[in-house]
Motif scaffolding. Structure first.
Motif, PDB file in Angstrom:
ATOM      1  N   ALA A 367       8.988  -1.452  -7.592  1.00 22.89           N
ATOM      2  CA  ALA A 367       8.132  -2.316  -8.400  1.00 22.89           C
ATOM      3  C   ALA A 367       6.694  -1.808  -8.425  1.00 22.89           C
ATOM      4  O   ALA A 367       6.030  -1.829  -9.479  1.00 22.89           O
ATOM      5  N   GLN A 368       6.205  -1.323  -7.279  1.00 18.78           N
ATOM      6  CA  GLN A 368       4.830  -0.835  -7.228  1.00 18.78           C
ATOM      7  C   GLN A 368       4.657   0.426  -8.062  1.00 18.78           C
ATOM      8  O   GLN A 368       3.662   0.576  -8.781  1.00 18.78           O
ATOM      9  N   ARG A 369       5.622   1.340  -7.998  1.00 19.87           N
ATOM     10  CA  ARG A 369       5.529   2.556  -8.814  1.00 19.87           C
ATOM     11  C   ARG A 369       5.517   2.219 -10.295  1.00 19.87           C
ATOM     12  O   ARG A 369       4.780   2.839 -11.080  1.00 19.87           O
ATOM     13  N   ALA A 370       6.322   1.229 -10.701  1.00 20.31           N
ATOM     14  CA  ALA A 370       6.333   0.820 -12.109  1.00 20.31           C
ATOM     15  C   ALA A 370       4.985   0.236 -12.519  1.00 20.31           C
ATOM     16  O   ALA A 370       4.468   0.540 -13.607  1.00 20.31           O
ATOM     17  N   ALA A 371       4.409  -0.595 -11.650  1.00 18.26           N
ATOM     18  CA  ALA A 371       3.104  -1.185 -11.964  1.00 18.26           C
ATOM     19  C   ALA A 371       2.030  -0.124 -12.077  1.00 18.26           C
ATOM     20  O   ALA A 371       1.208  -0.137 -13.013  1.00 18.26           O
ATOM     21  N   GLU A 372       2.006   0.806 -11.134  1.00 19.31           N
ATOM     22  CA  GLU A 372       0.991   1.864 -11.163  1.00 19.31           C
ATOM     23  C   GLU A 372       1.124   2.733 -12.404  1.00 19.31           C
ATOM     24  O   GLU A 372       0.120   3.110 -13.020  1.00 19.31           O
ATOM     25  N   TRP A 540      -1.434  -5.991 -17.123  1.00 23.74           N
ATOM     26  CA  TRP A 540      -0.282  -6.806 -17.503  1.00 23.74           C
ATOM     27  C   TRP A 540      -0.024  -7.885 -16.430  1.00 23.74           C
ATOM     28  O   TRP A 540      -0.947  -8.329 -15.774  1.00 23.74           O
ATOM     29  N   TYR A 541       1.231  -8.295 -16.258  1.00 26.55           N
ATOM     30  CA  TYR A 541       1.634  -9.067 -15.080  1.00 26.55           C
ATOM     31  C   TYR A 541       2.222  -8.037 -14.124  1.00 26.55           C
ATOM     32  O   TYR A 541       3.334  -7.534 -14.348  1.00 26.55           O
ATOM     33  N   PRO A 542       1.519  -7.682 -13.050  1.00 27.50           N
ATOM     34  CA  PRO A 542       1.851  -6.451 -12.328  1.00 27.50           C
ATOM     35  C   PRO A 542       2.928  -6.566 -11.259  1.00 27.50           C
ATOM     36  O   PRO A 542       3.219  -5.580 -10.591  1.00 27.50           O
ATOM     37  N   GLY A 543       3.514  -7.753 -11.058  1.00 22.14           N
ATOM     38  CA  GLY A 543       4.712  -7.837 -10.244  1.00 22.14           C
ATOM     39  C   GLY A 543       4.491  -7.926  -8.745  1.00 22.14           C
ATOM     40  O   GLY A 543       3.405  -8.236  -8.238  1.00 22.14           O
ATOM     41  N   GLN A 544       5.576  -7.632  -8.043  1.00 22.01           N
ATOM     42  CA  GLN A 544       5.717  -7.836  -6.602  1.00 22.01           C
ATOM     43  C   GLN A 544       4.564  -7.273  -5.780  1.00 22.01           C
ATOM     44  O   GLN A 544       4.096  -7.906  -4.845  1.00 22.01           O
ATOM     45  N   GLY A 547      -1.152  -6.386  -6.583  1.00 24.80           N
ATOM     46  CA  GLY A 547      -2.468  -6.223  -5.965  1.00 24.80           C
ATOM     47  C   GLY A 547      -2.668  -4.822  -5.435  1.00 24.80           C
ATOM     48  O   GLY A 547      -3.726  -4.202  -5.642  1.00 24.80           O
ATOM     49  N   GLU A 548      -1.659  -4.303  -4.764  1.00 19.30           N
ATOM     50  CA  GLU A 548      -1.731  -2.937  -4.229  1.00 19.30           C
ATOM     51  C   GLU A 548      -1.816  -1.917  -5.361  1.00 19.30           C
ATOM     52  O   GLU A 548      -2.584  -0.942  -5.286  1.00 19.30           O
ATOM     53  N   ALA A 549      -1.027  -2.121  -6.431  1.00 25.03           N
ATOM     54  CA  ALA A 549      -1.049  -1.182  -7.550  1.00 25.03           C
ATOM     55  C   ALA A 549      -2.421  -1.162  -8.217  1.00 25.03           C
ATOM     56  O   ALA A 549      -2.965  -0.089  -8.528  1.00 25.03           O
ATOM     57  N   ILE A 550      -2.998  -2.330  -8.439  1.00 26.39           N
ATOM     58  CA  ILE A 550      -4.324  -2.404  -9.056  1.00 26.39           C
ATOM     59  C   ILE A 550      -5.361  -1.693  -8.182  1.00 26.39           C
ATOM     60  O   ILE A 550      -6.184  -0.907  -8.679  1.00 26.39           O
ATOM     61  N   ALA A 551      -5.336  -1.942  -6.891  1.00 27.60           N
ATOM     62  CA  ALA A 551      -6.307  -1.313  -5.990  1.00 27.60           C
ATOM     63  C   ALA A 551      -6.187   0.200  -6.017  1.00 27.60           C
ATOM     64  O   ALA A 551      -7.199   0.922  -6.049  1.00 27.60           O
TER      65      ALA A 551
END
Length: 754
Positions: A367-372, A540-544, A547-551
């Protein structure tokens, strides 16, 4: 599907499962199962399905063409849990019980029907599309499918591929943008990922479910050629590439007929022209007849308690007995369901009877890789981003960034691992019975403190613009987290940010020239402050692990690498429909959303004309000679790229080749895009794309073939063909920024005859 009628609909009586006759059971028990042709994995799925159908009783067949809605049904089965749907199987033949879950962004559990059951939440589908990376879509689908299987579900109501025709559509975040090639390819990979787990995925909602206002009563109207070259093309690409076990038909009408009893869609196109072998299930509450629906091509009535009556049980049996529906049609319906079940691997790999362990940490990484990969850098004046880790004073403002990140509402809502730090019930509106404003427990504040441990990182709630401006003025870095919640069953009342956030951003921008806005929205929003803010990040809505992906993106731990899968308008006047079209006599969105023609009353006439036709999104802007604020395909990077030695080719395999070099000092991601304009003069179309990661100084040669399905045009009576002639091919970084272009001669070819 939708749970919007859970609290409002009357509780309908269930129908007890039919018993197998003693004589049939005796014969079945005497037959050696090992010799049964349906067990022969060397046979095609359809042949195995037909053999199974021949072994079934009439009662067993009828039982398999309509499904229960567990929250409302009076039937009780030992293995039935609160979920989207349940269809009892036929154990003597190994035919599995179908246990269905919503799963656009993870295994859903909207209003916590299953207490304590959590799952991994992917970011919004728009974020996945923004990655322009089919591998990201595949990984997300495989993750969801693995969790579903571990939770004993075996049919996932995923694969949303409806094109974004209106920026205010409340369900845009569940879909994959405005382009048929990108949407179709990404949906195909997500479906493939799901089905690697031996379970069925759907593709939905077939077709033209393009808005939520009045979705159960509207009649979508569009020219047939335009429909085929836009929304149906996206579905065709998704089905060809993903091979979903099921297609879910939509709530709305198309050309005067309900989508779930639309012979043109379900039989003429889907089965006749495309040769689709799987089954068509209805959306929940989307069936309106027995005989017309059965004859048109609907195979399974879903969530039967949400329909006015159970159309595919006793009424179907009576219609068959009277000869109004051929018995052979029932056999075909069950054959198609079983073909999807077998082809997906479910028949030969039954789901476990009890829940299995899940590696939630590994799945959160997905999920984090997708958000990033999907976060898009829209503006970066004076390279304000990425933030230096030497910053001493950082203030985060608004958006509940201290505790979590926003998610979209409706049937896709995941009860994510870690819990919901904020959950606000709705007090009104069409989504009130099954949606809540929900945040995932992934705090940007906590993540930024971890990535910048030597800084003083503070949070201000943003309710008072004056206090927020004062905090921003005293900080080295000011980050405003702006949110707009959207949900299934309701369209956005406005494209403006709600709750005075535009004024907040303006105040912060004036106080600190290095201010950055992070947008957590389900689609485009208007930006009256765009010229005043230094940096804009679409998260977007960045998922699980949003917060980590945005940072990590803000501080350059990963490149800002997303590209927009849909256009952001400068003003609503640029859009084909600045706001939802309302039915005659209705004055508000809530009126249209709540009027479904329930009871004996006929629904009101509600035509919605899609005047843009096939020119959806960036093609609409190109046709009108207008520029979006941020165009389709757009996105900045933290490095620079050089495109050199560009070669265009025509003939039978048109395309382009380019050497891409990372000329910067950071690793980065380039997304070269190929656009084509045909001899018919219609606006350009995305014909190919590629996402590539390059180290500093690295060069990679990229080949972009023009997809013949995009070059082709549909002609009544003839089908799909690429017209021979002069085409303009453009290598670009988005739909408006060309790197190079050339006219080439393209050979004619029949892509799909009528």
């Amino acid at each position: 599907m939708s749970f919007k009628l859970v609290l409002a609909a009357a509780l309908l009586g269930g129908v007890a499962p039919a018993a197998l006759s003693a004589q049939s059971a005796s014969r079945a028990a005497a037959r050696p199962m090992a010799a049964a042709p349906w067990r022969n994995t060397a046979l095609p799925a359809a042949d195995r399905a037909r053999a199974l159908v021949r072994a079934m009783t009439r009662a067993e067949k009828l039982r398999y063409v309509h499904g229960l809605f567990p929250p409302m049904t009076r039937e009780r089965h030992a293995d039935m849990i609160p979920s989207a749907g349940y269809v009892p199987g036929v154990p003597r033949l190994g035919i599995p019980t179908l246990r269905e879950s919503d799963a656009s962004l993870g295994v859903a559990n909207q209003v916590e029907q299953r207490k304590g059951d959590t799952a991994t939440a992917l970011p919004a589908s728009l974020a996945t599309a923004a990655s322009f990376d089919p591998a990201i879509a595949f990984a997300g689908g495989a993750m969801i499918g693995a969790e579903a299987r571990a939770k004993t579900f075996n049919v996932l109501l995923a694969g949303g591929v409806n094109l974004t025709r209106d920026a205010w559509n409340g369900r845009n975040f569940e879909y994959l943008g405005e382009d048929p090639l990108l949407s179709g390819m990404m949906a195909a990979e997500s479906i493939r990922g799901v089905q690697t787990n031996g379970i069925v995925s759907t593709v939905k909602h077939f077709a033209l479910n393009a808005q939520e206002t009045g979705r159960t009563i509207l009649d979508a109207r569009i020219d047939e050629k335009a429909l085929r070259e836009s929304d149906l093309l996206a579905f065709r690409i998704a089905i060809d590439g993903g091979r979903p076990g099921s297609v879910m038909c939509a709530y709305n009408k198309v050309g005067g007929d309900w989508a779930c009893e639309n012979r043109f869609l379900l039989t003429d196109v889907l089965r006749g022209e495309w040769g689709y072998p799987g089954f068509v299930m209805s959306d929940w509450g989307g069936v309106h007849s027995t005989e017309k629906a059965a004859r048109a091509g609907l195979d399974q009535e879903s969530g039967q308690e949400l329909d006015k009556t159970i159309y595919f049980d006793a009424p179907l049996a009576d219609a068959i007995a009277a000869g109004r529906v051929p018995a052979a049609r029932l056999d075909e319906m069950v054959t198609r369901i079983l073909t999807g079940v077998i082809a997906s691997g479910l028949y030969d790999r039954p789901t476990p009877a009890t829940a299995q362990p899940i590696d939630y940490t590994a799945h959160a990484d997905v999920a984090q890789r997708a958000a990033e990969a999907g976060i898009v850098l829209l503006k970066n004046d004076a390279d304000v981003l990425p933030f230096a880790r030497t910053a001493k004073r950082i203030v985060l403002i608004g958006g509940h960034a201290d505790v979590g990140v926003l998610s979209g509402g409706g049937s896709s809502q995941v009860r994510s691992v870690g819990g919901a730090p904020i959950e606000i019930p709705l007090t009104e509106g069409a989504a009130a019975s099954f949606a809540r404003v929900t945040y995932h427990a992934s705090s940007p504040l906590r993540a930024i403190r971890a990535i910048a441990p030597n800084a003083d990182v503070r949070y201000v709630d943003g309710r008072d613009p004056v206090a927020a401006a004062a905090a921003a003025r005293d900080a080295d870095i000011a980050i405003v987290f702006a949110t707009q919640w959207q949900t299934e069953a309701q369209d956005a009342p406005s494209l403006s940010l709600p709750d005075g956030q535009d004024a907040l951003i303006a105040a912060v921008a004036k106080a600190n020239r290095k201010s950055v806005v992070v947008l957590e929205t389900g689609g485009p929003v208007l930006m009256p402050w765009v010229d005043d803010i230094a940096g804009i990040v679409q998260a977007w809505y960045p998922g699980q692990r949003g917060g980590e992906a945005i940072a990590r993106v803000l501080f350059g731990a990963v490149d800002a690498s997303g590209r927009l899968p849909l256009s952001f308008p400068r003003a609503v006047a640029q859009l084909p429909r600045p706001q939802p079209v309302l039915p005659a006599g209705m004055t508000s969105l809530s009126d249209a959303a709540s009027n479904t023609g329930s009871g004996d009353a006929a629904p009101p006439a509600y035509p919605v004309d899609y005047r843009e036709g096939a020119n959806v999104g960036y093609r609409w802007y190109a046709q009108r000679g207008e520029r979006a604020l941020f165009p389709f395909g757009y996105g900045l990077s933290y490095t620079r790229f050089r495109f050199a030695d560009i070669r265009f080719t025509g003939g039978a395999r048109p395309g382009a080749s380019v050497a891409v070099t990372n000329t910067g000092s950071r690793a980065g991601v380039a997304v070269p895009q190929l656009y084509a304009t045909g001899p018919d003069g219609t606006p350009l179309r995305l014909a190919g794309f590629r996402r590539i990661a390059l180290a500093p100084g690295q060069t990679m040669r990229v080949e972009l073939a023009a997809d013949p399905r995009i070059l082709a045009r549909w002609t009544a009576g003839q089908g799909w063909a690429v017209t021979p002639g002069r085409y303009r091919l453009a290598l670009a970084t988005d739909a408006t920024r060309e790197v190079a272009a050339s006219d080439v001669d393209v050979a004619g070819v029949v892509v799909a005859p009528h």
